[in-house]
Design an enzyme around this catalytic site. Structure first.
Site, short mmCIF file in Angstrom:
data_model
loop_
_atom_site.label_atom_id
_atom_site.label_comp_id
_atom_site.label_asym_id
_atom_site.label_seq_id
_atom_site.Cartn_x
_atom_site.Cartn_y
_atom_site.Cartn_z
N TYR A 1 0.83 -1.21 0.00
CA TYR A 1 0.00 0.00 0.00
C TYR A 1 0.86 1.26 0.00
O TYR A 1 0.51 2.27 -0.60
CB TYR A 1 -0.93 0.00 1.22
CG TYR A 1 -1.93 1.14 1.18
CD1 TYR A 1 -3.09 1.03 0.41
CD2 TYR A 1 -1.70 2.32 1.88
CE1 TYR A 1 -3.99 2.07 0.34
CE2 TYR A 1 -2.60 3.37 1.81
CZ TYR A 1 -3.75 3.25 1.05
OH TYR A 1 -4.65 4.27 0.98
N PHE B 1 -6.88 21.58 -24.80
CA PHE B 1 -7.27 20.18 -24.87
C PHE B 1 -8.48 20.00 -23.95
O PHE B 1 -8.56 20.65 -22.91
CB PHE B 1 -6.13 19.22 -24.49
CG PHE B 1 -6.61 17.79 -24.64
CD1 PHE B 1 -6.81 17.27 -25.90
CD2 PHE B 1 -6.94 17.03 -23.54
CE1 PHE B 1 -7.35 15.99 -26.06
CE2 PHE B 1 -7.48 15.76 -23.69
CZ PHE B 1 -7.69 15.24 -24.96
N THR B 2 -9.39 19.12 -24.33
CA THR B 2 -10.69 19.02 -23.66
C THR B 2 -10.58 18.88 -22.15
O THR B 2 -11.15 19.69 -21.40
CB THR B 2 -11.49 17.84 -24.24
OG1 THR B 2 -10.69 16.67 -24.14
CG2 THR B 2 -11.86 18.09 -25.69
N ASP C 1 2.04 19.88 -20.72
CA ASP C 1 1.23 18.67 -20.83
C ASP C 1 2.07 17.77 -21.73
O ASP C 1 1.97 17.81 -22.96
CB ASP C 1 -0.13 18.96 -21.47
CG ASP C 1 -0.90 17.68 -21.74
OD1 ASP C 1 -0.31 16.59 -21.57
OD2 ASP C 1 -2.07 17.75 -22.14
N LYS D 1 -0.34 7.32 -23.66
CA LYS D 1 0.12 7.64 -25.03
C LYS D 1 1.60 7.27 -25.15
O LYS D 1 1.94 6.10 -25.15
CB LYS D 1 -0.13 9.11 -25.34
CG LYS D 1 -1.59 9.45 -25.61
CD LYS D 1 -2.40 9.66 -24.38
CE LYS D 1 -3.73 10.31 -24.64
NZ LYS D 1 -4.55 10.40 -23.42
N ARG E 1 -13.33 15.77 -33.89
CA ARG E 1 -12.61 16.82 -33.17
C ARG E 1 -12.99 18.13 -33.82
O ARG E 1 -12.30 18.66 -34.68
CB ARG E 1 -11.08 16.61 -33.25
CG ARG E 1 -10.58 15.43 -32.44
CD ARG E 1 -10.29 15.75 -30.98
NE ARG E 1 -11.37 15.51 -30.05
CZ ARG E 1 -11.20 15.05 -28.83
NH1 ARG E 1 -10.01 14.70 -28.39
NH2 ARG E 1 -12.21 14.93 -28.01
N PHE F 1 -18.78 15.49 -26.09
CA PHE F 1 -18.49 14.61 -27.24
C PHE F 1 -18.48 13.13 -26.87
O PHE F 1 -18.76 12.28 -27.69
CB PHE F 1 -17.16 15.00 -27.89
CG PHE F 1 -16.00 14.98 -26.94
CD1 PHE F 1 -15.73 16.07 -26.14
CD2 PHE F 1 -15.20 13.86 -26.83
CE1 PHE F 1 -14.68 16.06 -25.24
CE2 PHE F 1 -14.14 13.83 -25.94
CZ PHE F 1 -13.89 14.93 -25.13
N1 F0G Z 1 -3.62 15.77 -22.52
C1 F0G Z 1 -3.67 15.41 -23.81
C2 F0G Z 1 -2.90 16.17 -24.83
C3 F0G Z 1 -4.45 14.31 -24.18
O1 F0G Z 1 -4.49 13.96 -25.45
C4 F0G Z 1 -5.18 13.61 -23.18
C5 F0G Z 1 -6.03 12.50 -23.52
C6 F0G Z 1 -5.09 14.04 -21.86
C7 F0G Z 1 -4.29 15.12 -21.57
C8 F0G Z 1 -5.87 13.38 -20.74
O2 F0G Z 1 -5.30 12.19 -20.40
O3 F0G Z 1 -7.06 10.49 -20.98
O4 F0G Z 1 -5.12 9.93 -19.51
O5 F0G Z 1 -6.91 11.39 -18.67
N2 F0G Z 1 -6.37 12.26 -24.68
C9 F0G Z 1 -7.16 11.13 -25.13
C10 F0G Z 1 -7.29 11.21 -26.62
C11 F0G Z 1 -8.46 10.95 -24.45
O6 F0G Z 1 -7.98 10.34 -27.19
O7 F0G Z 1 -6.71 12.10 -27.25
P1 F0G Z 1 -6.16 10.93 -19.86
#
Ligand code: F0G
Length: 463
Positions: free
Chosen positions: A73, A125-126, A216, A259, A383, A450
């Site tokens: 843990y 980014f979203t 990021d 990624k 997108r 989305f």
């Molecule tokens: N930053 C970027 C540039 C991303 O592309 C993503 C996720 C995140 C942060 C968030 O990370 O999903 O691990 O919480 N992108 C995915 C995509 C969802 O399909 O582009 P996460």
């Protein structure tokens, strides 16, 4: 001298069968999914290009490392191995694992943003933007204008426009800026890199005002590969060295390990700022778990440590980015409109030009993604206007310049024959583009719409 083919620097040890579907099956599936490819079942998908996130094929070394996972843990050996890999590869003093990238963004936004402060980003980014806004921050777009022109061949569309940063500081003062959120291989711009020269310029500018850069760094290795290939002075420099050089210009980073890092789940926050790390360790316990596991199992930490080492191997990263370029070449040779140059993780179709007969309010990118699935069982992602969401004050859609369909290539998963299948389907759709009808949104969640929004065909509504 003739150029010789360079094949993938790995061979396949385990396979997962793919299911092919009939047109009738796909029609039923996409209707049930409300014309939203996120809502399809993966068993109804033939080639899944929804995302490169968490879809990686892990190596035999990663799978065997998982057997060493220390599931204690607190203070697990696996954490210290991961921390050592992070220090060696990214170079930050502190590291806090999280279950995925957005959890690291959550911690960062909560700790570093005072309500009303601005957070400049090279495009949004979203999830990053959602967390900034939840913390009371204001997103400010500082990417170069070329990023918004799909036809510009500018090789550094991820660059920050320092004049835009200066304009913001002149208007609101540096104390109204929380930090600069800089993203390598900007996802929403088409996976476009920044140059090291631009990053150095931004860092020097930020220094003048005492503003930190928090990357990021989700796709930083892909960006490092473009620097190696395109930027003067970097030819032949190992990607690992370029990555370290980039990271040295920031105070810290958040990363979605799903990624670049070659794992199916995970993320982290890393920083040289002691006070920030301390606060993050306090907060991570509330949301994720102890700071030595952050919502991950010990075996996940092991897979991540090994994945980090593999991601900076030059032969691997070349093969990864060049596969994306291969798909891009096939489409561009056939005249299919797409974002140029091709980015690091995906080919982005330009839905505005692909379907010029549809207004943006008829969701051209959403429509095209659904049409591609219907044609061949290939799953892509919108997108554009759906991803951009609404302006909370006016209630109107954000209307982004880019209206794109992302064909995202998972790492080490598909062969170039799969890429050929994808290309042929896109080309055929393009040849019959005028028969493709738009969509109407019938359900919309409040945030990150989305993922779960539902649509109906416009024609079906009319009759
Ligand atoms: N930053 C970027 C540039 C991303 O592309 C993503 C996720 C995140 C942060 C968030 O990370 O999903 O691990 O919480 N992108 C995915 C995509 C969802 O399909 O582009 P996460």
């Amino acid at each position: 001298m003739r150029t010789r083919t360079v094949a993938e620097p790995y061979k396949i040890k385990m396979v997962e069968p793919l299911r092919m579907t009939t047109r009738e099956e796909r029609e039923r599936a996409i209707r049930e999914a409300g014309f939203n490819t996120f809502l399809l079942r993966s068993e109804d998908v033939y080639i899944d290009l929804l995302t490169d996130s968490g879809t990686t094929a892990m190596s035999d070394a990663q799978w065997s490392a998982m057997m060493r996972g220390d599931e204690a843990y607190a203070g697990a050996r696996s954490f210290y191995r991961l921390e050592a890999a992070q220090k060696e590869i990214y170079g930050f003093k502190h590291m806090i694992p999280t279950h995925q990238g957005r959890a690291a963004e959550h911690l960062t936004s909560q700790i570093r943003i005072k309500p009303g402060q601005y957070v400049p980003m090279n495009m949004y980014f979203t999830t990053t933007r959602a967390h900034v806004e939840r913390a009371g921050g204001i997103f400010y777009d500082c990417i170069v204008d070329e990023a918004k022109d799909p036809w510009s061949d500018f090789p550094w569309k991820g660059n920050v426009d320092v004049a835009k940063l200066q304009k913001l500081v002149d208007q609101v003062g540096p104390e109204s800026i929380a930090y600069l959120s800089i993203s390598p291989c900007v996802n929403m711009a088409g996976g476009q890199p920044f140059s090291m020269a631009n990053l150095r310029e931004v860092a020097a500018w930020a220094d003048r005002y005492g503003l930190p850069i928090i990357f990021d760094a989700t796709r930083a290795v892909e960006n490092a590969y473009f620097i190696q290939q395109r930027e003067e002075g970097y030819a032949g420099v190992p990607v690992a060295r370029i990555l370290r050089e980039m990271m040295r210009l920031g105070e810290g980073c958040t990363v979605s390990s799903k990624k670049d890092n070659l794992v199916n789940i995970g993320g982290f926050l890393a920083t040289n700022n002691d006070a920030f790390a301390l606060k993050a360790k306090e907060l991570v316990v509330v949301f994720e778990g102890m700071p030595t596991y952050g919502g991950l199992a010990g075996r996940d930490l092991e897979a991540l440590a090994q994945g980090m080492r593999e991601m900076v191997e030059d032969a691997y990263i070349a093969s990864r980015v060049e596969q994306v370029a291969y798909l891009g070449r096939r489409l561009s040779e056939a005249g299919v409109p797409m974002v140029r140059p091709v980015g690091g993780h995906a080919v982005f179709l330009d839905a505005k030009r692909f379907l010029p007969h549809l207004a943006q309010d008829q969701f051209p990118a959403q429509t095209l993604a659904a049409a591609l699935y219907l044609d061949s069982g290939v799953r892509a992602m919108e997108r554009g206007i759906v991803s951009a969401g609404r302006n909370h004050k006016t209630g109107d859609h954000h209307r982004p310049e880019l209206e794109l369909v992302r064909l995202t290539i998972p790492r080490r998963v598909y062969t170039n024959l799969h890429m050929d299948v994808v290309a042929e389907s896109c080309i055929e759709l393009f040849e019959h583009r005028e028969t493709i009808k738009g969509l109407r949104m019938v359900y919309e969640p409040e945030s990150l719409r989305f993922f779960q929004a539902r649509f109906e065909e416009l024609e079906a509504v009319a009759c």
